[in-house]
Design an enzyme around this catalytic site. Sequence first.
Site, PDB file in Angstrom:
ATOM      1  N   ASN A   9       0.800  -1.052   0.131  1.00  0.00           N
ATOM      2  CA  ASN A   9       0.060  -0.087   0.149  1.00  0.00           C
ATOM      3  C   ASN A   9       0.941   1.175  -0.118  1.00  0.00           C
ATOM      4  O   ASN A   9       1.434   1.764   1.043  1.00  0.00           O
ATOM      5  CB  ASN A   9      -0.847  -0.061   1.295  1.00  0.00           C
ATOM      6  CG  ASN A   9      -1.780   1.184   1.322  1.00  0.00           C
ATOM      7  OD1 ASN A   9      -1.865   1.869   0.437  1.00  0.00           O
ATOM      8  ND2 ASN A   9      -2.345   1.439   2.423  1.00  0.00           N
ATOM      9  N   TRP A  10       1.055   1.948  -1.156  1.00  0.00           N
ATOM     10  CA  TRP A  10       1.758   2.845  -1.263  1.00  0.00           C
ATOM     11  C   TRP A  10       1.403   4.367  -0.519  1.00  0.00           C
ATOM     12  O   TRP A  10       1.940   5.156  -0.500  1.00  0.00           O
ATOM     13  CB  TRP A  10       2.204   3.355  -2.726  1.00  0.00           C
ATOM     14  CG  TRP A  10       3.012   2.278  -3.389  1.00  0.00           C
ATOM     15  CD1 TRP A  10       3.630   1.320  -2.581  1.00  0.00           C
ATOM     16  CD2 TRP A  10       3.543   2.255  -4.788  1.00  0.00           C
ATOM     17  NE1 TRP A  10       4.699   0.627  -3.543  1.00  0.00           N
ATOM     18  CE2 TRP A  10       4.419   1.075  -5.136  1.00  0.00           C
ATOM     19  CE3 TRP A  10       3.026   3.051  -6.225  1.00  0.00           C
ATOM     20  CZ2 TRP A  10       4.919   0.752  -6.023  1.00  0.00           C
ATOM     21  CZ3 TRP A  10       3.759   2.654  -7.206  1.00  0.00           C
ATOM     22  CH2 TRP A  10       4.586   1.488  -6.969  1.00  0.00           C
ATOM     23  N   LYS A  11       0.083   4.352  -0.179  1.00  0.00           N
ATOM     24  CA  LYS A  11      -0.299   5.401   0.572  1.00  0.00           C
ATOM     25  C   LYS A  11      -0.363   6.676  -0.513  1.00  0.00           C
ATOM     26  O   LYS A  11       0.018   6.421  -1.501  1.00  0.00           O
ATOM     27  CB  LYS A  11       0.111   5.535   2.078  1.00  0.00           C
ATOM     28  CG  LYS A  11      -0.069   4.150   2.694  1.00  0.00           C
ATOM     29  CD  LYS A  11       0.233   4.395   4.046  1.00  0.00           C
ATOM     30  CE  LYS A  11       0.071   3.052   4.681  1.00  0.00           C
ATOM     31  NZ  LYS A  11       0.199   3.155   6.067  1.00  0.00           N
ATOM     32  N   SER A 212       3.903  -2.592   9.975  1.00  0.00           N
ATOM     33  CA  SER A 212       5.226  -2.774  10.304  1.00  0.00           C
ATOM     34  C   SER A 212       5.736  -4.045   9.735  1.00  0.00           C
ATOM     35  O   SER A 212       6.546  -4.576  10.395  1.00  0.00           O
ATOM     36  CB  SER A 212       5.710  -2.268  11.555  1.00  0.00           C
ATOM     37  OG  SER A 212       5.289  -1.028  11.996  1.00  0.00           O
ATOM     38  N   GLY A 233       3.053  -1.142   4.030  1.00  0.00           N
ATOM     39  CA  GLY A 233       3.298   0.356   3.776  1.00  0.00           C
ATOM     40  C   GLY A 233       4.436   0.579   3.443  1.00  0.00           C
ATOM     41  O   GLY A 233       5.191   0.332   2.354  1.00  0.00           O
ATOM     42  N   GLY A 234       5.322   0.935   4.471  1.00  0.00           N
ATOM     43  CA  GLY A 234       6.652   1.706   4.240  1.00  0.00           C
ATOM     44  C   GLY A 234       7.690   0.571   3.414  1.00  0.00           C
ATOM     45  O   GLY A 234       8.344   1.198   2.399  1.00  0.00           O
TER      46      GLY A 234
END
Length: 250
Positions: A9-11, A212, A233-234
């Site tokens: 999920n690149w947000k 995370s 995410g990150g």
Amino acid sequence: MRKKLLLGNWKMNKTVAESKEFASKVAPIAELAKKNNILVGVAPTFLSLDAVKQGTKDFIVASQNCHFEDSGAFTGEVSIPMLKAIDIDWVIIGHSERRQYDNETDEKCNKKIKKLVANGMTSVYCVGETLKEFEKGLTKEVVGRQLREGLKELNAADFDKIVVAYEPVWSIGTGKNASEEIAQDICSFVRETIKDMYGEVSSKVLVIYGGSVKPENIAGYLSQKDVDGALVGGASLKIESFEAMVKALV
Ligand code: 13P
């Protein structure tokens, strides 16, 4: 046997050019994943969906949101027909950041999921409790409510197009992972709740963990019996760590 799923999920990250650059390096990773029965993909911003879709093969390209109406006076929104027109058939629904900042309610999520189902598209429905709720021992109450409201009025057959992502809000972007035991316990609770609502189809539904996740810990989560994958995410932003996560699952 349920497939494994790794979805980035690149947000609100990456310009179109940066997204294209990532897409240009995906081919060997997508091939490796396919060979090993792993579904892989990313959710870029609306702006980059088309470029990433066009630049990749055997790679899920998911939208981070959609509206439940087909068109109309909804400034700033994007509809399901618009996504379909560029061959996007996966959508993340109810991410905690949208619940927190954009008034995404269980009710709204339910309308979106029903509409996606009607269009033959896959929903990745996100559920999860806040730190306060976790500390008060309310996790199952909160997640149970999100599931019963968000997934109401569907049919068992719809669940081959529904993925549930358990993302405890306190573990997102904080580096504070939920333990493998917590992830297993809540993913199993998700499956039990779906069983209670829709029966045996629950054993086929993909239930994934997010919060995370990185190359060093992804295999541990996936070793849990009810954790079928990860929403990341990150660690999904750099092609190197994305690849390392796929390799950790092979
Ligand atoms: P991080 O992997 O950056 O914690 O984000 C998790 C997430 O919200 C994925 O949807």
